[in-house]
Structure formats: structure tokens, C-alpha cells
Enzyme design. Structure first.
Site, short mmCIF file in Angstrom:
data_model
loop_
_atom_site.label_atom_id
_atom_site.label_comp_id
_atom_site.label_asym_id
_atom_site.label_seq_id
_atom_site.Cartn_x
_atom_site.Cartn_y
_atom_site.Cartn_z
N THR A 71 0.84 -1.20 0.00
CA THR A 71 0.00 0.00 0.00
C THR A 71 0.87 1.25 0.00
OG1 THR A 71 -1.90 -1.06 1.07
CG2 THR A 71 -1.70 1.33 1.31
N ASN A 150 -5.64 -9.61 -8.05
CA ASN A 150 -5.77 -10.26 -6.74
C ASN A 150 -7.10 -10.97 -6.53
OD1 ASN A 150 -6.70 -7.42 -6.72
ND2 ASN A 150 -7.32 -7.86 -4.63
N GLN A 178 0.72 -10.05 -6.28
CA GLN A 178 0.24 -11.43 -6.45
C GLN A 178 1.11 -12.23 -7.40
OE1 GLN A 178 -2.01 -12.88 -4.68
NE2 GLN A 178 -3.06 -11.16 -3.72
N HIS A 200 3.93 -10.42 3.07
CA HIS A 200 2.96 -11.35 3.64
C HIS A 200 2.19 -12.16 2.61
CE1 HIS A 200 -1.09 -9.34 3.19
NE2 HIS A 200 -0.31 -8.30 2.93
N THR A 236 13.19 4.64 10.79
CA THR A 236 14.11 3.56 11.11
C THR A 236 13.67 2.26 10.44
OG1 THR A 236 14.58 4.54 13.27
CG2 THR A 236 15.14 2.21 13.00
N CYS A 324 -9.00 -6.25 1.65
CA CYS A 324 -8.97 -4.82 1.97
C CYS A 324 -10.34 -4.17 1.88
CB CYS A 324 -7.99 -4.10 1.04
SG CYS A 324 -6.29 -4.65 1.27
#
Length: 382
Positions: A71, A150, A178, A200, A236, A324
Site C-alpha cells: 500500500t 488479486n 500477487q 505477507h 528507522t 482490503c
């Protein structure tokens, strides 16, 4: 039997990835921007993971920018190109079946005065190349098209799209979320300027991804506040998760060919099994231009909410589309772009498999869907 068949939404973290993350969290906790030895230790693992990811994806090391996920990567790429080049032109192009992390950005840019063309797709979910060709103007600065959809798994004609852009000063961004693990990505060879991925979807942790940016491409940072990522993304770096993403990507690529064969066999088993049990269904998407891990089916005898509930009660976990948009009462924008406002868009289910999906699990899904269909037939005949 419990069957998880929603791997397009997310995948479980691989055990070797959990081990790697834990080891880095425990023993290599230094801020990679610190100049002392503990910080340099963290930097070593950050640099090592960047090299590994770049090598696997066929990119230069300095072309990999770590983000919080796809995203952010999509937002960064699209807003960077559009806003940097608005003096040249404010026309940008995408398709109607993109992920909302792309579509919502284009909608935001429309409110800023950009002119957006949303390309149509055919019944297989493939964009119209002629429409793209005629949409391009001297003011077009960006085209953003996902590689693998997707919701239906359709693969877009990436090289044909790029061919239309090669003699034009137009940036090409690709959401490849994907595609990773299902198609070989060689960033050096791909005719694209920017490419988004997220960990993920291939056995890595949530909350980490990357934007690949071709060397020499002009780039405007999206997040400000520090000089991390060669001043391209402040904040970071999440070293443990970056190491986890590198480990997941390496393992995925090492087994990609055999996994793809396995997935195509499962897809065939699933579709043939439904046919043999006389289940009425139609495939949403393509049987040719597709990956093995996503199968989207239209079941004309049942509404999607009812089917999802009955499958869930049988411990089969699937979805009607993108995670989503979970909780939304609106029909799939992907299926609507493919079929219009047809009942089909309210009666379709996405099944997505993984390397760990078994033939026994697929057989259980076939048997369960058969049982559901038989119950509906009996109710109709009463």
C-alpha cells in the site's frame, strides 16, 4: 478438517522466517543508522537482506526501497511520478480492476486536478490494449497496471503494454504483489520503472514490503523525517522483518517451479471435481493468462454471503474478493468491471491456494460444495 483457502489475502509466516525474525530481534537489535558497533551490526543485516532481495528479483541493490508494505509502495510510486511531472502533464492511466491502494490514490489525484483514464477490461479481466493506445497523449505521465489480479488471477500483457509506452516519456508502475512466487521477476529485464511487492503474500510477515525503482528514475520521497533508504524513505528500518522478507523470498524462489506445478494440479483437480459432481459454476477470469493460486468461481444457485457462511460453518475459509474491502456491502469492483451489474458479481467466490494446500483439502472443498448444492436442490423441489 479445517481448510484455509484465502492465501491471496495473506499467507501464514513460514517457520524458517519466524526463526530468522526472532534471531534478529534477539541478537541484532541495533539501529542501522547508528555509527557504533551495535548499530553497524544492524546495518550489516539490513544490507545483506537488501542484496539478497535485489539478487533474487534481478535488481540492483540501490533500486530496492523498503516500505511498510505494498500500500505504501503503490502510494509512493504513483504520487511521486504524478506530482513530479505535473508541469509536463496531468494525465495518468490505470485500469478499473486495480487494488484499492492504487484506485484510491488515483481518485485522490483526480481531486487535485489530474485527468485520470480508467481502462476497461474484457470478461477475462484483461485490459484493452487498443484503448490504452488511444488514451495516451502528450500529457500522459504515468501508467499503473497490476501484473496479476488479486481477485481473479488474470495476468496482464505487461510487455505489450510497455511496447506502447517505449517511444513516449511515460513512467510505468506495476503492482506485482500477487505475482511474487508465481512468476519469475527479473527487474532488469522488465520494461517497467517501478514495481511494488509485499512480504505477507509469500510467507513473510505483515507490515513490510518494497518498492523497486529503476536506476536513474526521478523519485520524490513520500515519507519525510530522516535520511534512511538513501534519503528516499524516512524512518528507522524494520531490520527483523526485512530479514524475514528476504528469507521468505529466498525460500519461495527456491521452490517456485515445483510449487507452481502443484498449484496448477490443485486448480485442475478442483474444477474437474466440481464438474464431475455436476455443480453449476463458471470461471471468472482466464484459464490461459492466469496463475495457479487464484480461482474465482460464479455459483448461480447461491448468494455469496450464504455460501461464505456455509463454507465457514464447514471450516473452509475463503472470501468473495480483496481482504482490503472486507465488511463492505458493495459488490466486487473487479467483477463489475468484467461483467457489469450482473447477478454474477453477487454470486462469486475466490478460492486461493498455496504450496501447503493438499489434495485432501481440495477434495473436502469439493465434497462440501456438493453437499451445499444438493441441499439447495432439495429445498427447491419441496
Amino acid at each position: 478438517m479445517k481448510v484455509y483457502a484465502d492465501y491471496a489475502a495473506t499467507t501464514p509466516v513460514k517457520p524458517i522466517v519466524t526463526e530468522r525474525i526472532t534471531e534478529i530481534l534477539t541478537n541484532h537489535y541495533g539501529n542501522p543508522s547508528s555509527i557504533h558497533s551495535i548499530g553497524r551490526d544492524g546495518r550489516k543485516y539490513l544490507d545483506q537482506s537488501r542484496r539478497e532481495i535485489a539478487t533474487i528479483l534481478g535488481a540492483n541493490v540501490n533500486e530496492v526501497i523498503f516500505t511498510s508494505g505494498a500500500t505504501e509502495a503503490n502510494n509512493t510510486a504513483i504520487k511521486s511520478v504524478a506530482r513530479m511531472n505535473k508541469s509536463k502533464g496531468k494525465h495518468i492511466i490505470t485500469s478499473r480492476i486495480e487494488h484499492h491502494s492504487v484506485l484510491n490514490v488515483f481518485e485522490e489525484l483526480e481531486h487535485e486536478g489530474f485527468n485520470v483514464t480508467y481502462l476497461n477490461v474484457n470478461h477475462e479481466g484483461i485490459i484493452d490494449l487498443e484503448e490504452l493506445k488511444h488514451a495516451l497523449t502528450n500529457e500522459t505521465t504515468l501508467v499503473s497496471i497490476m501484473l496479476v489480479n488479486n481477485e481473479v488471477g488474470t495476468v496482464q500483457p505487461l510487455f505489450e503494454i510497455a511496447e506502447l509506452l517505449e517511444d513516449k516519456d511515460v513512467m510505468f508502475h506495476v503492482d506485482a504483489v500477487q505475482a511474487i512466487g508465481h512468476m519469475k521477476i527479473e527487474f532488469k529485464e522488465l520494461p517497467v520503472d517501478m514495481l511494488s511487492i509485499t512480504a505477507h503474500k509469500f510467507g513473510g510477515p505483515k507490515g513490510i514490503g518494497a518498492l523497486l525503482v529503476k536506476q536513474g528514475t526521478q523519485f520524490m520521497p513520500y515519507i519525510h523525517g530522516g535520511e534512511q533508504e538513501l534519503k528516499r524513505r524516512a524512518g528507522t528500518e524494520n531490520v527483523p522483518y526485512i530479514c524475514g522478507m528476504a528469507t521468505a523470498l529466498k525460500d519461495t524462489y527456491e521452490h517456485m517451479d515445483q510449487n507452481n506445478i502443484h498449484l496448477m494440479k490443485l486448480k485442475e483437480q478442483f474444477l474437474v471435481g466440481l464438474e464431475e459432481n455436476a455443480i453449476p459454476f463458471e470461471l471468472n477470469g482466464s484459464m490461459v493468462n492466469t496463475t495457479g493460486h487464484i480461482t474465482n468461481l460464479y455459483f448461480p444457485f447461491i448468494e455469496v454471503e450464504t455460501m461464505l457462511t456455509l463454507l465457514d460453518m464447514s471450516d473452509i475459509y475463503v472470501s468473495s474478493g480483496s481482504a482490503c474491502t472486507a465488511g463492505s456491502t458493495l459488490p466486487s469492483h473487479v467483477l463489475e468491471a468484467m461483467f457489469g451489474k450482473d447477478n454474477r458479481i453477487k454470486q462469486s467466490i475466490r478460492f486461493s491456494f498455496n504450496a501447503v494446500t493438499t489434495e485432501e483439502e481440495v477434495q473436502y472443498m469439493i465434497a462440501t460444495i456438493t453437499k451445499i448444492y444438493q441441499q439447495f436442490k432439495e429445498e427447491e423441489n419441496e
